[in-house]
Motif scaffolding. Structure first.
Motif, PDB file in Angstrom:
ATOM      1  N   LYS A 161      -8.357  -2.235   0.451  1.00 23.02           N
ATOM      2  CA  LYS A 161      -7.837  -1.973  -0.778  1.00 23.02           C
ATOM      3  C   LYS A 161      -6.581  -1.363  -0.592  1.00 23.02           C
ATOM      4  O   LYS A 161      -5.914  -0.937   0.099  1.00 23.02           O
ATOM      5  CB  LYS A 161      -9.006  -0.803  -1.190  1.00 23.02           C
ATOM      6  CG  LYS A 161     -10.378  -1.295  -1.558  1.00 23.02           C
ATOM      7  CD  LYS A 161     -11.204  -0.464  -1.972  1.00 23.02           C
ATOM      8  CE  LYS A 161     -11.511   0.840  -1.363  1.00 23.02           C
ATOM      9  NZ  LYS A 161     -12.316   0.438  -0.101  1.00 23.02           N
TER      10      LYS A 161
ATOM     11  N   LYS B 157       0.763  -0.963   0.167  1.00 25.44           N
ATOM     12  CA  LYS B 157       0.023   0.009   0.004  1.00 25.44           C
ATOM     13  C   LYS B 157       0.848   1.281  -0.006  1.00 25.44           C
ATOM     14  O   LYS B 157       0.683   2.223  -0.510  1.00 25.44           O
ATOM     15  CB  LYS B 157      -0.999  -0.141   1.181  1.00 25.44           C
ATOM     16  CG  LYS B 157      -2.000  -0.962   1.207  1.00 25.44           C
ATOM     17  CD  LYS B 157      -2.823  -0.936   2.601  1.00 25.44           C
ATOM     18  CE  LYS B 157      -3.875  -1.975   2.726  1.00 25.44           C
ATOM     19  NZ  LYS B 157      -4.366  -1.903   4.011  1.00 25.44           N
TER      20      LYS B 157
ATOM     21  N   THR C 180      -5.453   1.549  -1.544  1.00 25.15           N
ATOM     22  CA  THR C 180      -5.539   3.032  -1.280  1.00 25.15           C
ATOM     23  C   THR C 180      -5.991   3.069   0.333  1.00 25.15           C
ATOM     24  O   THR C 180      -5.710   4.311   0.668  1.00 25.15           O
ATOM     25  CB  THR C 180      -6.571   3.572  -2.011  1.00 25.15           C
ATOM     26  OG1 THR C 180      -7.942   2.795  -1.581  1.00 25.15           O
ATOM     27  CG2 THR C 180      -6.443   3.992  -3.437  1.00 25.15           C
ATOM     28  N   ASP C 181      -5.772   2.045   0.919  1.00 21.07           N
ATOM     29  CA  ASP C 181      -6.397   2.028   2.237  1.00 21.07           C
ATOM     30  C   ASP C 181      -5.265   2.438   3.456  1.00 21.07           C
ATOM     31  O   ASP C 181      -5.091   1.579   4.272  1.00 21.07           O
ATOM     32  CB  ASP C 181      -7.340   0.843   2.511  1.00 21.07           C
ATOM     33  CG  ASP C 181      -8.746   0.949   2.039  1.00 21.07           C
ATOM     34  OD1 ASP C 181      -9.019   2.135   1.882  1.00 21.07           O
ATOM     35  OD2 ASP C 181      -9.114  -0.090   1.979  1.00 21.07           O
TER      36      ASP C 181
ATOM     37  N   ASP D  53      -3.232   5.295   5.276  1.00 18.61           N
ATOM     38  CA  ASP D  53      -3.407   6.834   5.369  1.00 18.61           C
ATOM     39  C   ASP D  53      -2.391   7.370   6.383  1.00 18.61           C
ATOM     40  O   ASP D  53      -1.896   6.621   7.274  1.00 18.61           O
ATOM     41  CB  ASP D  53      -4.644   7.313   6.056  1.00 18.61           C
ATOM     42  CG  ASP D  53      -5.601   8.177   4.875  1.00 18.61           C
ATOM     43  OD1 ASP D  53      -4.935   8.607   4.046  1.00 18.61           O
ATOM     44  OD2 ASP D  53      -6.745   7.775   4.935  1.00 18.61           O
TER      45      ASP D  53
ATOM     46  N   TYR E  95       2.301   2.189  -3.462  1.00 13.92           N
ATOM     47  CA  TYR E  95       1.396   2.667  -4.369  1.00 13.92           C
ATOM     48  C   TYR E  95       1.261   4.262  -3.922  1.00 13.92           C
ATOM     49  O   TYR E  95       1.157   5.059  -4.961  1.00 13.92           O
ATOM     50  CB  TYR E  95       0.176   1.924  -4.050  1.00 13.92           C
ATOM     51  CG  TYR E  95      -1.216   2.651  -4.703  1.00 13.92           C
ATOM     52  CD1 TYR E  95      -1.302   2.298  -6.056  1.00 13.92           C
ATOM     53  CD2 TYR E  95      -1.954   3.579  -4.044  1.00 13.92           C
ATOM     54  CE1 TYR E  95      -2.225   3.055  -6.684  1.00 13.92           C
ATOM     55  CE2 TYR E  95      -2.901   3.953  -4.920  1.00 13.92           C
ATOM     56  CZ  TYR E  95      -3.194   3.695  -6.174  1.00 13.92           C
ATOM     57  OH  TYR E  95      -4.213   4.243  -6.848  1.00 13.92           O
ATOM     58  N   LYS E  96       1.335   4.319  -2.416  1.00 16.96           N
ATOM     59  CA  LYS E  96       1.111   5.649  -2.175  1.00 16.96           C
ATOM     60  C   LYS E  96       1.964   6.677  -2.521  1.00 16.96           C
ATOM     61  O   LYS E  96       1.983   7.897  -3.094  1.00 16.96           O
ATOM     62  CB  LYS E  96       0.656   5.853  -0.657  1.00 16.96           C
ATOM     63  CG  LYS E  96       0.326   7.002  -0.002  1.00 16.96           C
ATOM     64  CD  LYS E  96       0.248   7.152   1.451  1.00 16.96           C
ATOM     65  CE  LYS E  96      -0.576   7.952   2.232  1.00 16.96           C
ATOM     66  NZ  LYS E  96      -1.938   7.891   1.648  1.00 16.96           N
TER      67      LYS E  96
ATOM     68  N   GLN F 162       1.998   7.348  -6.252  1.00 13.47           N
ATOM     69  CA  GLN F 162       1.166   8.429  -6.493  1.00 13.47           C
ATOM     70  C   GLN F 162       1.577   9.563  -6.193  1.00 13.47           C
ATOM     71  O   GLN F 162       1.343  10.743  -6.949  1.00 13.47           O
ATOM     72  CB  GLN F 162      -0.116   8.265  -5.622  1.00 13.47           C
ATOM     73  CG  GLN F 162      -0.838   6.971  -5.892  1.00 13.47           C
ATOM     74  CD  GLN F 162      -1.670   6.938  -7.402  1.00 13.47           C
ATOM     75  OE1 GLN F 162      -1.017   6.206  -8.028  1.00 13.47           O
ATOM     76  NE2 GLN F 162      -2.494   7.702  -7.747  1.00 13.47           N
TER      77      GLN F 162
END
Lengths: 322, 465
Positions: A300, A136, A302-303, A305, A139-140, A143
């Motif tokens: 997911k 994750k 995107t999960d 934070d 991915y972050k 991005q």
């Protein structure tokens, strides 16, 4: 208007905070909520303090920390001569913030090295979600425009290397691997050199899950750290301890021992989308000064934070805002 | 240690009330506070603690307790007894199906250890019940979960059935069962994906699988480190699936495992197995009565005794115990003891079982390699010195010589001497205890673990602890 309402006045803020309370909502059926306790109590007495204690203990905030917290609350009540239970609301939230912030400004952003490679090491006990969190985070970071590489440092658990490879495919970044059973330090060594060669911005290093009382495994971490320090001299790197939100009091032990073995700079609190609140991280912050850096809020990609204390406290007491 | 154990907490409480002839309600109240804190520190659910302490209080207030010579000790005994009662006294086995392959479904949250435990369980039931197991890989969600199960299966030489990640788990289990029936497997273990108990879609999938395979056992895998949420999780899984048992994993960590008590009390589900290490052979039947003392923070003597019985020649052990009790314990004995311990398994694992040892600092950091060092140090002593530890403790030149000879530091030599002293001292204290005060320490109250005697020859289990 309470401090809470002020905090969550803005729509965006509220929307963002909603995520934190998804799971929390489901628990409320089984446990008395703060709002209920405060509105239903006629006066501030021992029974009320007991109920408050229950709420905090049920959230897995460590016993010592809860006791400390309730004592501070008691003092405040007698100091300010508060009589109505509902007036405790602001004080509780205030004290909660104090407990976490301790008067510091906590910057949980990743410390990127301006020139060259930034390395992030993920450690923790078995099954907390290290590999998933790395996926994750990759991915972050991608991005955010960074180039990312993964190092499959978990050479022990069956399937761990493939698991990371699949994440690499999903995110679209390369994964440095060696055969199962290889020395994890050597994998990370290779990865550092490959990352430097390819001018990668961030290298995320997976490690095998290890229970903190396994001496030899903790020594292995030490070796990994030595390797990193040798190959990347004079650079700061993040060591994130990954903690499962369902973890109870043992989380404190985990943080203590891992901190001795490797300089833990932050915590990734995973699986917060369940019914567990992961309150032990408050105790960890309180007793060991380790801040929470990231939270895992679902399955997911995107999960993941950045941790936000306001949202977290909102999650704990979400019923105030209905 | 991060947490004080109950024994020391209670000792504190006793100190406040010594000299009294009788316990008042207030005293019991005071002690229950300590019990309560101890249980909460062990992660027992708040509500369970509340109920449990009030039940114990009621029992402790009864006349039985007041008649005792030492009421304080009896309170601890009541707490321990009630805890044991609650946890159940016997290990609960898997129910095997007589007419068709036994089907076991593994369920639980993510990261609890289902896949590893599925393999371990297959190994255990093959070894101890002569079963022929087949593992079914029904976790199509987590990346590489199937790879993991296949690797585990390969390591244990247990066949794994999988249809990849593009087939619905319902279909996978159907086909898997067909294969088991056709090829004469009499045990099927289904590894399902980890899921949150509040994820309805995934819980429905489990309910469907249950309907399809009609499992003989649905085992909930629970991480021993789970906190207050253990109750929510186990109740939700139980509501949806009627769980038949639990497996507690990662018990080789330093968690006290209060989740076991919460689950047992709130759902009544028995805990059947315990995962006790990273090796695929490290799984044990769960002994609830032993868990009671772990939750309370008291050493697990029973497990140690059983392990010792399996691995150690009885005469050897008996003479060792006598030596220890006599207080004439020297380096030769220590060396022998270490060799025995080596045969029993990892050193750090063993020490935790010994009462009192958990209080020693850094107990969890004892390195198995230390054993080798200790041996080297002892081997560098003269036979005279080994027999007579005082020679060494009195003379620094002897210590230096031993350090040089063994290639270890003098600090380490000193530490070893300290360790021997501590052991002698501890054993002397044990010896001076009457049975009642030993009970207080939370050891097996009967002194002789009858359930442990599994007919491994006469006279086994004769430890006079």
């Amino acid at each position: 208007m309470g401090i809470f309402q002020k905090l969550f006045q803005s729509k965006e803020q509220k929307l963002k905070a909603q995520k934190y309370r998804l799971g929390m909502e489901k628990t409320r059926k089984s446990m008395s909520s703060l709002k209920e306790v405060l509105t239903n109590s006629k006066k501030i007495d021992e029974a009320l303090f007991d109920k408050l204690e229950e709420i905090f203990i049920m959230a897995d905030i460590g016993i010592d920390t809860v006791v400390l917290f309730i004592d501070a609350l008691r003092k405040e009540v007698s100091h300010l001569k508060i009589e109505k239970p509902i007036d405790l609301e602001n004080i509780i939230v205030d004290k909660m913030f104090d407990l976490y912030l301790k008067g510091d400004i906590i910057d949980t952003n990743i410390r990127f090295n301006d020139s060259g490679l930034t390395l992030i090491l993920f450690v923790g006990v078995n099954g907390t979600g290290k590999t998933t969190s790395i996926g994750k985070m990759a991915y972050k970071l991608k991005q955010e425009g960074k180039t990312v590489m993964l190092a499959a440092g978990d050479t022990f658990r069956a399937g761990a290397i493939n698991q990371l490879k699949i994440w690499g495919d999903r995110v679209g970044c390369s994964v440095i691997t060696k055969a199962e059973g290889s020395d994890p330090s050597s994998v990370i060594y290779d990865a550092i050199h490959e990352a430097k060669k390819q001018n990668i911005d961030v290298l995320l290093c997976d490690t095998a899950g290890r229970l903190q009382n396994k001496v030899n495994l903790m020594k292995e971490l030490d070796k990994i750290n030595r390797t990193i320090k040798r190959e990347l001299p004079n650079t700061i790197y993040e060591s994130y301890l990954v903690i499962d939100a369902t973890t109870g009091q043992n989380g404190l032990n985990q943080a203590k021992v891992f901190k001795e073995a490797t300089d833990i700079s932050g915590i990734v609190l995973t699986k917060l989308d369940g019914t567990a609140k992961g309150g032990i991280v408050l105790a960890i912050r309180n007793e060991l000064n380790i801040p929470i850096s990231f939270v895992g809020l679902g399955e997911k990609i995107t999960d993941l934070d950045y941790f936000d204390i306001e949202n977290y406290i909102y999650g704990l007491f979400a019923d105030f805002f209905e | 240690m991060a947490f004080e154990n109950l024994t020391s907490r209670m000792q504190m409480a006793f100190r406040r009330i010594t000299g009294k002839a009788k316990l008042t309600e207030n005293d019991i109240e005071e002690m229950m506070k300590e019990v309560r804190l101890s249980l909460l520190e062990a992660d027992v659910n708040y509500k369970v603690v509340k109920e449990f302490t009030s039940e114990v209080k009621a029992i402790a207030l009864g006349e039985k307790i007041m008649k005792g010579l030492d009421p304080g000790q009896q309170v601890v005994k009541v707490v321990n007894d009630e805890l044991v009662k609650l946890m159940g006294t016997e290990a609960v086995l898997v129910r095997f199906n007589e007419t068709r392959p036994t089907v076991i479904m593994m369920v639980g949250l993510q990261g609890a250890g289902k896949t590893t435990t599925a393999g371990k369980l297959g190994y255990y039931l093959r070894k101890n019940h002569a079963k022929k197991p087949l593992l079914i890989a029904a976790d199509i969600y987590r990346p590489a979960a199937i790879d993991q199960l296949i690797t585990v299966g390969n390591q244990l030489e247990i066949p794994v059935f999988s249809l990849g990640i593009d087939v619905n788990p319902r279909e996978i289990v159907k086909e898997g069962l067909k294969k088991a029936n056709a090829e004469g497997f009499d045990l099927v273990i289904i590894d399902t994906a980890g899921r949150l108990h509040i994820n309805e879609t995934l819980m429905d999938e489990l309910i469907d699988i249950k309907k399809i395979v009609k499992p003989d056992e649905i085992l909930l895998t629970v991480d021993a480190m789970t906190g207050q949420d253990a109750v929510n999780v186990s109740m939700a899984f139980n509501e949806a699936l009627e769980i038949t048992g639990c497996i507690l994993t990662k018990l080789d960590g330093d968690t006290r495992g209060g989740a076991a008590l919460s689950i047992r009390k709130m759902t009544g589900i028995p805990i059947k197995f315990a995962g006790t290490g990273e090796k695929l052979t490290e799984i044990e039947l769960f002994h609830p009565e032993r868990m009671a003392s772990r939750i309370l923070g008291m050493g697990d003597v029973l497990t140690l005794i059983e392990k010792a019985q399996e691995e150690i020649d009885e005469d050897e052990a008996m003479s060792m115990m006598e030596k220890m009790m006599s207080g004439h314990f020297n380096f030769n004995d220590l060396l022998k003891q270490m060799k025995m311990i080596k045969r029993m398994g990892a050193f750090s694992g063993i020490l935790k079982f010994l009462p009192g040892m958990s209080q020693l600092q850094n107990i969890d950091k004892v390195d198995d390699k230390q054993l080798v060092y200790v041996e080297a140090i002892i081997h560098s002593m003269t036979p005279e010195e080994r027999k007579n530890p005082e020679l060494i403790s009195r003379s620094s030149s002897r210590r230096n010589r031993v350090a040089k000879g063994s290639g270890r530091s003098t600090t380490e030599v000193n530490r070893l001497i300290g360790m021997l002293d501590k052991q002698r001292d501890m054993m002397k204290r044990f010896q001076g205890m009457n049975p009642a005060s030993i009970e207080k320490m939370g050891q097996n109250p009967t002194g002789q673990p009858s359930s442990v005697n599994k007919g491994k020859g006469k006279g086994k289990g004769g430890f006079r602890i």
